[in-house]
Design an enzyme around this catalytic site. Structure first.
Site, PDB file in Angstrom:
ATOM      1  N   LYS A  83       0.815  -1.210   0.000  1.00 36.96           N
ATOM      2  CA  LYS A  83       0.000   0.000   0.000  1.00 36.96           C
ATOM      3  C   LYS A  83       0.856   1.271   0.000  1.00 36.96           C
ATOM      4  O   LYS A  83       0.447   2.296  -0.553  1.00 36.96           O
ATOM      5  CB  LYS A  83      -0.872  -0.045   1.250  1.00 36.96           C
ATOM      6  CG  LYS A  83      -1.755   1.125   1.438  1.00 36.96           C
ATOM      7  CD  LYS A  83      -2.436   1.038   2.768  1.00 36.96           C
ATOM      8  CE  LYS A  83      -2.577   2.443   3.311  1.00 36.96           C
ATOM      9  NZ  LYS A  83      -3.142   2.453   4.642  1.00 36.96           N
ATOM     10  N   ASP A  84       2.005   1.235   0.616  1.00 33.56           N
ATOM     11  CA  ASP A  84       2.844   2.430   0.744  1.00 33.56           C
ATOM     12  C   ASP A  84       3.883   2.563  -0.372  1.00 33.56           C
ATOM     13  O   ASP A  84       4.630   3.547  -0.396  1.00 33.56           O
ATOM     14  CB  ASP A  84       3.573   2.407   2.102  1.00 33.56           C
ATOM     15  CG  ASP A  84       2.604   2.516   3.277  1.00 33.56           C
ATOM     16  OD1 ASP A  84       1.532   3.114   3.089  1.00 33.56           O
ATOM     17  OD2 ASP A  84       2.925   1.997   4.362  1.00 33.56           O
ATOM     18  N   ARG A 133      -9.097   8.664   0.544  1.00 35.21           N
ATOM     19  CA  ARG A 133      -9.960   7.529   0.191  1.00 35.21           C
ATOM     20  C   ARG A 133     -11.054   7.324   1.251  1.00 35.21           C
ATOM     21  O   ARG A 133     -12.233   7.173   0.934  1.00 35.21           O
ATOM     22  CB  ARG A 133      -9.091   6.263   0.078  1.00 35.21           C
ATOM     23  CG  ARG A 133      -9.852   4.964  -0.109  1.00 35.21           C
ATOM     24  CD  ARG A 133      -8.900   3.762  -0.020  1.00 35.21           C
ATOM     25  NE  ARG A 133      -8.284   3.635   1.292  1.00 35.21           N
ATOM     26  CZ  ARG A 133      -8.827   3.010   2.325  1.00 35.21           C
ATOM     27  NH1 ARG A 133     -10.001   2.430   2.194  1.00 35.21           N
ATOM     28  NH2 ARG A 133      -8.209   2.947   3.489  1.00 35.21           N
ATOM     29  N   ARG A 134     -10.664   7.373   2.519  1.00 37.12           N
ATOM     30  CA  ARG A 134     -11.650   7.188   3.587  1.00 37.12           C
ATOM     31  C   ARG A 134     -12.581   8.401   3.682  1.00 37.12           C
ATOM     32  O   ARG A 134     -13.797   8.250   3.854  1.00 37.12           O
ATOM     33  CB  ARG A 134     -10.941   6.952   4.930  1.00 37.12           C
ATOM     34  CG  ARG A 134     -10.268   5.574   5.011  1.00 37.12           C
ATOM     35  CD  ARG A 134      -9.327   5.436   6.193  1.00 37.12           C
ATOM     36  NE  ARG A 134      -8.772   4.083   6.320  1.00 37.12           N
ATOM     37  CZ  ARG A 134      -7.555   3.817   6.792  1.00 37.12           C
ATOM     38  NH1 ARG A 134      -6.765   4.792   7.207  1.00 37.12           N
ATOM     39  NH2 ARG A 134      -7.119   2.578   6.863  1.00 37.12           N
ATOM     40  N   ARG A 151      -2.586  12.040  11.651  1.00 38.86           N
ATOM     41  CA  ARG A 151      -1.413  11.347  11.103  1.00 38.86           C
ATOM     42  C   ARG A 151      -0.699  10.614  12.228  1.00 38.86           C
ATOM     43  O   ARG A 151      -1.073  10.684  13.374  1.00 38.86           O
ATOM     44  CB  ARG A 151      -0.468  12.367  10.435  1.00 38.86           C
ATOM     45  CG  ARG A 151      -0.967  12.995   9.119  1.00 38.86           C
ATOM     46  CD  ARG A 151      -0.624  12.182   7.877  1.00 38.86           C
ATOM     47  NE  ARG A 151       0.546  11.328   8.059  1.00 38.86           N
ATOM     48  CZ  ARG A 151       1.803  11.723   7.922  1.00 38.86           C
ATOM     49  NH1 ARG A 151       2.075  12.941   7.559  1.00 38.86           N
ATOM     50  NH2 ARG A 151       2.795  10.880   8.138  1.00 38.86           N
ATOM     51  N   ARG A 157      -1.810   6.962  16.673  1.00 43.04           N
ATOM     52  CA  ARG A 157      -3.194   7.384  16.432  1.00 43.04           C
ATOM     53  C   ARG A 157      -4.115   6.913  17.551  1.00 43.04           C
ATOM     54  O   ARG A 157      -5.023   7.638  17.966  1.00 43.04           O
ATOM     55  CB  ARG A 157      -3.700   6.831  15.092  1.00 43.04           C
ATOM     56  CG  ARG A 157      -3.083   7.544  13.917  1.00 43.04           C
ATOM     57  CD  ARG A 157      -3.727   7.126  12.625  1.00 43.04           C
ATOM     58  NE  ARG A 157      -2.731   7.094  11.558  1.00 43.04           N
ATOM     59  CZ  ARG A 157      -3.009   6.897  10.286  1.00 43.04           C
ATOM     60  NH1 ARG A 157      -4.244   6.691   9.901  1.00 43.04           N
ATOM     61  NH2 ARG A 157      -2.046   6.889   9.403  1.00 43.04           N
ATOM     62  N   CYS A 244      -1.269  12.011  -4.668  1.00 48.80           N
ATOM     63  CA  CYS A 244      -1.549  11.829  -3.231  1.00 48.80           C
ATOM     64  C   CYS A 244      -2.973  12.199  -2.833  1.00 48.80           C
ATOM     65  O   CYS A 244      -3.498  11.682  -1.848  1.00 48.80           O
ATOM     66  CB  CYS A 244      -0.631  12.713  -2.395  1.00 48.80           C
ATOM     67  SG  CYS A 244       1.059  12.228  -2.476  1.00 48.80           S
TER      68      CYS A 244
END
Ligand code: PBG
Length: 311
Positions: A83-84, A133-134, A151, A157, A244
């Site tokens: 994913k990254d 996306r979220r 972040r 988090r 991004c």
């Protein structure tokens, strides 16, 4: 080709990343009981910079320093969350993927200290997430909720949530599993409710191109179905050329009969427009399936949506 005696493994230094490295060491020890491994943790730009990621020069905020250590010969094997790893460009010159480990859960989870589900959250609930996306998907389905920028690594988090900086979080189930915190999950969201990011739940092993002994030694850790899914998903993203700030989601699946399919979406940031595509590979190889799904979205206007978002 003989298996190297020592494999130095480089990764981010977050608890999640170090848990990922432990998985790799465990699987390596089963495959090659004689091999020794060493961990080389590095901090990446994405770990240090707590502002907007689009303000960071170039992509690969979570991979750049890891790749550099590999290329400089300070380590032999890098472990990345797929994913990254940027998909719009090739891997850094001189490096290759040697294996994709068997995929973990691809879904996102809601973390709400009161244990409510997404549909039960009262209007105005602050969801801590910086993921476009979220944010786009929540705006479409739960416009009464408010997203606040959030972040830091997953542990951080959770600390910020406990400190009241948000009322709830969305985090990947696989990430919470890796840090041993599935206890905080109040609801696992289906991939239809919250479509996952490209590469969700997949770990990739990356080596120097010429390091054939090592590549042979670690390729046995790879999973064939995951390889097909990762290849289709990453080619999809490569053809789409997002940035991004472009909300893009999707996932490939190899079903029980071995058939590969890929579904994917492009959203406007407010979630009001959503382009959808879902195709089966049939005779196509995984990369061609990825291209085909990207082209289907481009025909629906994905380019205009992506280019119209400031970045
Ligand atoms: N950007 C951080 C990151 N990178 C990969 C994962 C999840 C694990 C994975 O999909 O491999 C996460 C955390 C999250 O999104 O909650």
């Amino acid at each position: 080709m003989s298996v190297p005696e020592l494999i130095r493994i480089v990764s981010r230094d977050s608890p999640m990343a170090l848990a990922q490295v432990e998985r790799v060491r465990t699987e390596l020890a089963v495959l090659h009981p004689g091999v020794r491994t060493e961990v080389v943790p590095v901090k990446t730009t994405g770990d240090k910079w707590m502002g907007d990621l689009s303000a960071v020069e170039g992509k690969g905020a979570f991979t750049k320093e890891v790749d550099a250590a590999l290329l400089a010969g300070e380590a032999d094997l890098a472990v990345h969350c797929v994913k990254d790893v940027p998909a719009d460009r090739p891997l850094p010159a001189g490096t290759v993927f040697a294996a994709f480990l068997k995929r973990d859960d691809i879904r996102d989870a809601l973390v709400h200290p009161g244990g409510l589900t997404l549909d039960e959250l009262p209007a105005g609930t602050r969801i801590g997430t910086s993921s476009v996306r979220r944010v786009a998907q929540l705006a479409a389905t739960h416009p009464q909720l408010e997203c606040v920028p959030f972040r830091g690594n997953a542990n951080r988090r959770l600390e910020k949530l406990a400190a009241g900086e948000a009322d709830a979080l969305l985090l990947a189930v696989s990430g919470l599993e890796r840090i041993g915190r599935t206890d905080v999950i109040s609801e696992v969201l289906s991939a239809e409710t919250m479509m996952p990011p490209i590469g969700a739940g997949i770990l990739a092993l990356q080596c120097r191109e010429g390091d054939t002994g090592l590549i042979d030694a670690v390729s046995g850790l790879g999973d064939t179905a995951t390889h097909r899914e990762a290849t289709a998903e990453r080619m999809f993203l490569h053809v789409l050329q997002g940035h991004c700030n472009s909300p893009i989601a999707g996932y490939a699946r190899v079903d029980r009969s071995g058939e590969l399919s890929l579904r994917a979406c492009v959203f406007t940031p407010d979630g009001k427009t959503r382009l959808n595509a879902h195709e089966w590979a049939g005779p196509l190889d995984p990369a061609t399936l990825g291209t085909s799904v990207a082209v289907a979205l481009l025909r629906q206007g994905a380019r205009e949506i992506i280019d119209g978002i400031p970045h």
